[in-house]
Scaffold this motif. Structure first.
Motif, PDB file in Angstrom:
ATOM      1  N   MET A  36      51.076  89.600 -50.780  1.00  0.00           N
ATOM      2  CA  MET A  36      51.424  90.968 -50.419  1.00  0.00           C
ATOM      3  C   MET A  36      50.226  91.703 -49.824  1.00  0.00           C
ATOM      4  SD  MET A  36      54.620  91.307 -50.938  1.00  0.00           S
ATOM      5  CE  MET A  36      54.774  89.575 -50.454  1.00  0.00           C
ATOM      6  N   LEU A  37      49.042  91.447 -50.347  1.00  0.00           N
ATOM      7  CA  LEU A  37      47.845  92.075 -49.798  1.00  0.00           C
ATOM      8  C   LEU A  37      47.524  91.563 -48.398  1.00  0.00           C
ATOM      9  CD1 LEU A  37      45.506  92.219 -52.920  1.00  0.00           C
ATOM     10  CD2 LEU A  37      46.434  94.162 -51.640  1.00  0.00           C
ATOM     11  N   LEU A  38      47.894  90.322 -48.124  1.00  0.00           N
ATOM     12  CA  LEU A  38      47.673  89.754 -46.795  1.00  0.00           C
ATOM     13  C   LEU A  38      48.787  90.140 -45.822  1.00  0.00           C
ATOM     14  CD1 LEU A  38      46.420  86.208 -47.827  1.00  0.00           C
ATOM     15  CD2 LEU A  38      45.065  87.994 -46.704  1.00  0.00           C
ATOM     16  N   GLY A  39      49.831  90.766 -46.331  1.00  0.00           N
ATOM     17  CA  GLY A  39      50.943  91.172 -45.486  1.00  0.00           C
ATOM     18  C   GLY A  39      50.538  92.015 -44.288  1.00  0.00           C
ATOM     19  N   PRO A  40      49.678  93.038 -44.457  1.00  0.00           N
ATOM     20  CA  PRO A  40      49.262  93.818 -43.290  1.00  0.00           C
ATOM     21  C   PRO A  40      48.562  92.977 -42.219  1.00  0.00           C
ATOM     22  CG  PRO A  40      48.790  95.025 -45.301  1.00  0.00           C
ATOM     23  CD  PRO A  40      49.237  93.653 -45.722  1.00  0.00           C
ATOM     24  N   ALA A  41      47.811  91.971 -42.630  1.00  0.00           N
ATOM     25  CA  ALA A  41      47.163  91.097 -41.652  1.00  0.00           C
ATOM     26  C   ALA A  41      48.207  90.306 -40.873  1.00  0.00           C
ATOM     27  CB  ALA A  41      46.187  90.146 -42.353  1.00  0.00           C
ATOM     28  N   VAL A  42      49.237  89.832 -41.572  1.00  0.00           N
ATOM     29  CA  VAL A  42      50.332  89.141 -40.883  1.00  0.00           C
ATOM     30  C   VAL A  42      51.040  90.115 -39.948  1.00  0.00           C
ATOM     31  CG1 VAL A  42      52.517  87.923 -41.192  1.00  0.00           C
ATOM     32  CG2 VAL A  42      50.626  87.504 -42.778  1.00  0.00           C
ATOM     33  N   GLY A  43      51.210  91.349 -40.419  1.00  0.00           N
ATOM     34  CA  GLY A  43      51.811  92.366 -39.564  1.00  0.00           C
ATOM     35  C   GLY A  43      51.006  92.596 -38.304  1.00  0.00           C
ATOM     36  N   ALA A  44      49.679  92.572 -38.437  1.00  0.00           N
ATOM     37  CA  ALA A  44      48.823  92.743 -37.258  1.00  0.00           C
ATOM     38  C   ALA A  44      49.068  91.635 -36.241  1.00  0.00           C
ATOM     39  CB  ALA A  44      47.363  92.776 -37.684  1.00  0.00           C
ATOM     40  N   LEU A  45      49.231  90.405 -36.722  1.00  0.00           N
ATOM     41  CA  LEU A  45      49.531  89.299 -35.816  1.00  0.00           C
ATOM     42  C   LEU A  45      50.879  89.500 -35.123  1.00  0.00           C
ATOM     43  CD1 LEU A  45      48.368  86.279 -38.009  1.00  0.00           C
ATOM     44  CD2 LEU A  45      47.163  87.292 -36.067  1.00  0.00           C
ATOM     45  N   LEU A  46      51.861  89.958 -35.884  1.00  0.00           N
ATOM     46  CA  LEU A  46      53.172  90.223 -35.296  1.00  0.00           C
ATOM     47  C   LEU A  46      53.094  91.355 -34.282  1.00  0.00           C
ATOM     48  CD1 LEU A  46      55.346  89.964 -38.533  1.00  0.00           C
ATOM     49  CD2 LEU A  46      55.374  88.371 -36.599  1.00  0.00           C
ATOM     50  N   GLY A  47      52.275  92.369 -34.580  1.00  0.00           N
ATOM     51  CA  GLY A  47      52.097  93.460 -33.637  1.00  0.00           C
ATOM     52  C   GLY A  47      51.460  92.996 -32.342  1.00  0.00           C
ATOM     53  N   ALA A  48      50.494  92.092 -32.455  1.00  0.00           N
ATOM     54  CA  ALA A  48      49.858  91.546 -31.258  1.00  0.00           C
ATOM     55  C   ALA A  48      50.860  90.753 -30.424  1.00  0.00           C
ATOM     56  CB  ALA A  48      48.676  90.669 -31.653  1.00  0.00           C
ATOM     57  N   ALA A  49      51.688  89.963 -31.100  1.00  0.00           N
ATOM     58  CA  ALA A  49      52.717  89.204 -30.378  1.00  0.00           C
ATOM     59  C   ALA A  49      53.705  90.147 -29.706  1.00  0.00           C
ATOM     60  CB  ALA A  49      53.449  88.273 -31.346  1.00  0.00           C
ATOM     61  N   GLY A  50      54.083  91.217 -30.397  1.00  0.00           N
ATOM     62  CA  GLY A  50      54.994  92.192 -29.816  1.00  0.00           C
ATOM     63  C   GLY A  50      54.394  92.877 -28.597  1.00  0.00           C
ATOM     64  N   THR A  51      53.098  93.146 -28.656  1.00  0.00           N
ATOM     65  CA  THR A  51      52.427  93.760 -27.507  1.00  0.00           C
ATOM     66  C   THR A  51      52.492  92.850 -26.293  1.00  0.00           C
ATOM     67  OG1 THR A  51      50.900  94.881 -29.013  1.00  0.00           O
ATOM     68  CG2 THR A  51      50.267  94.767 -26.703  1.00  0.00           C
ATOM     69  N   ALA A  52      52.304  91.559 -26.507  1.00  0.00           N
ATOM     70  CA  ALA A  52      52.381  90.602 -25.400  1.00  0.00           C
ATOM     71  C   ALA A  52      53.766  90.621 -24.768  1.00  0.00           C
ATOM     72  CB  ALA A  52      52.035  89.198 -25.895  1.00  0.00           C
ATOM     73  N   VAL A  53      54.804  90.694 -25.612  1.00  0.00           N
ATOM     74  CA  VAL A  53      56.169  90.748 -25.080  1.00  0.00           C
ATOM     75  C   VAL A  53      56.388  92.045 -24.317  1.00  0.00           C
ATOM     76  CG1 VAL A  53      58.612  90.837 -25.709  1.00  0.00           C
ATOM     77  CG2 VAL A  53      57.080  89.261 -26.897  1.00  0.00           C
ATOM     78  N   LEU A  54      55.981  93.160 -24.904  1.00  0.00           N
ATOM     79  CA  LEU A  54      56.200  94.466 -24.289  1.00  0.00           C
ATOM     80  C   LEU A  54      55.520  94.566 -22.925  1.00  0.00           C
ATOM     81  CD1 LEU A  54      57.284  97.402 -24.678  1.00  0.00           C
ATOM     82  CD2 LEU A  54      55.053  97.958 -25.660  1.00  0.00           C
ATOM     83  N   LEU A  55      54.262  94.187 -22.861  1.00  0.00           N
ATOM     84  CA  LEU A  55      53.519  94.316 -21.613  1.00  0.00           C
ATOM     85  C   LEU A  55      53.960  93.291 -20.578  1.00  0.00           C
ATOM     86  CD1 LEU A  55      49.948  95.144 -22.953  1.00  0.00           C
ATOM     87  CD2 LEU A  55      51.816  96.683 -22.304  1.00  0.00           C
ATOM     88  N   SER A  56      54.380  92.108 -21.050  1.00  0.00           N
ATOM     89  CA  SER A  56      54.883  91.102 -20.113  1.00  0.00           C
ATOM     90  C   SER A  56      56.187  91.567 -19.468  1.00  0.00           C
ATOM     91  CB  SER A  56      55.103  89.771 -20.829  1.00  0.00           C
ATOM     92  OG  SER A  56      53.884  89.233 -21.292  1.00  0.00           O
ATOM     93  N   CYS A  57      57.056  92.152 -20.282  1.00  0.00           N
ATOM     94  CA  CYS A  57      58.320  92.659 -19.739  1.00  0.00           C
ATOM     95  C   CYS A  57      58.062  93.796 -18.759  1.00  0.00           C
ATOM     96  CB  CYS A  57      59.217  93.145 -20.875  1.00  0.00           C
ATOM     97  SG  CYS A  57      59.865  91.829 -21.933  1.00  0.00           S
ATOM     98  N   THR A  58      57.127  94.662 -19.079  1.00  0.00           N
ATOM     99  CA  THR A  58      56.794  95.774 -18.196  1.00  0.00           C
ATOM    100  C   THR A  58      56.205  95.264 -16.882  1.00  0.00           C
ATOM    101  OG1 THR A  58      56.367  97.192 -20.115  1.00  0.00           O
ATOM    102  CG2 THR A  58      55.474  97.907 -17.998  1.00  0.00           C
ATOM    103  N   ALA A  59      55.304  94.290 -16.986  1.00  0.00           N
ATOM    104  CA  ALA A  59      54.699  93.718 -15.781  1.00  0.00           C
ATOM    105  C   ALA A  59      55.726  93.020 -14.904  1.00  0.00           C
ATOM    106  CB  ALA A  59      53.599  92.743 -16.172  1.00  0.00           C
ATOM    107  N   ALA A  60      56.788  92.492 -15.524  1.00  0.00           N
ATOM    108  CA  ALA A  60      57.836  91.809 -14.769  1.00  0.00           C
ATOM    109  C   ALA A  60      58.812  92.781 -14.113  1.00  0.00           C
ATOM    110  CB  ALA A  60      58.596  90.855 -15.682  1.00  0.00           C
ATOM    111  N   GLY A  61      58.628  94.075 -14.363  1.00  0.00           N
ATOM    112  CA  GLY A  61      59.464  95.068 -13.718  1.00  0.00           C
ATOM    113  C   GLY A  61      60.598  95.602 -14.562  1.00  0.00           C
TER     114      GLY A  61
END
Length: 257
Positions: A36-61
């Motif tokens: 549970m204490l490591l959960g925020p770190a896992v969340g950070a990884l998920l947030g980074a992955a989400g950022t890649a999806v968000l910016l990739s979709c935006t870059a694709a138009g």
């Protein structure tokens, strides 16, 4: 945290908060607390992955709202929709106005009722709209925003596992993690997430930490109500805390004066 405990906790955190098919291992309460204490770190990884999806979709138009919707879909896929399922089951139980075993029985049902459907639609809509706004910001700001939201959601779940909070059932995830996290590590994790949030709104650096604290306050209020209604926490309750806190952070980050 001993190396073996860290390894066990990390494996449990990844299998609990993500879709990664890691081999199951034996976990005790100490492992659960570490996870549970490591959960925020896992969340950070998920947030980074989400950022890649968000910016990739935006870059694709893709239009911002479409990019935001696809990012929400990717987040659900990376977590098996587990937290969204927990949110829906929890809201269905609350909407029934039942308590104790009767409410827990509603949460066990495989179907989703009307209260749960409404909760899912509203949460996903708000998250997608907030992500559409973050898509228009620079990539470091968007990254800080998504990481903050995802990490805060898992931090809220960790706070739900603090000492003194009981489990609603004698079995399941809730029974394993209830009361497994001490206050001092939670305080340290909260400061760490708030520090990351400073970069989420650069022109008003206080806004990110305030959003984190507001999200944790909302999650604490929800937790208190659920413990009173259900008698303690369950895995579904933790999922509801994750989605509630993350959504509040998203709203807090996109508010403008």
């Amino acid at each position: 945290m001993a190396e073996g405990r860290l390894r066990s906790g990390a494996r449990l955190a990844l299998t609990t908060f993500t879709v990664l098919p890691l081999p199951a291992g034996r976990a005790d309460r100490a492992d659960a607390g570490a996870a549970m204490l490591l959960g925020p770190a896992v969340g950070a990884l998920l947030g980074a992955a989400g950022t890649a999806v968000l910016l990739s979709c935006t870059a694709a138009g893709a239009p911002p709202l479409v990019a935001g919707g696809l990012t929400v879909a990717a987040a659900a896929a990376l977590t098996r929709g587990l937290h969204l399922d927990g949110l829906a089951d929890t809201v269905d139980a609350l909407g029934s106005y039942r308590s104790g075993p009767a409410a827990l029985e509603i949460m066990r049902r495989p179907d989703v009722g009307p209260f749960g459907v409404v909760a899912l639609v509203l949460v996903l809509l708000v998250q997608a709209a907030a992500l559409a706004t973050l898509a228009g910001r620079s990539w470091p700001v968007a990254l800080a925003g998504l990481v903050t939201a995802a990490a805060t959601g898992r931090l809220a779940a960790a706070w739900g596992c603090r000492r003194g909070v009981p489990a609603a059932r004698p079995d399941g995830l809730g029974a394993l993690v209830a009361g497994a996290v001490g206050p001092a590590p939670l305080a340290v994790a909260t400061v760490a997430v708030a520090a990351v949030a400073l970069a989420a709104v650069p022109h008003r650096p206080w806004q990110g930490p305030v959003a984190v604290l507001a999200a944790l306050a909302c999650a604490a209020g929800l937790l208190r109500h659920l413990v009173r209604r259900l008698g303690g926490i369950t895995g579904d309750v933790l999922g509801a805390l994750v989605e509630t806190a993350a959504t509040v952070v998203y709203v807090g980050l996109v508010l403008t004066a």
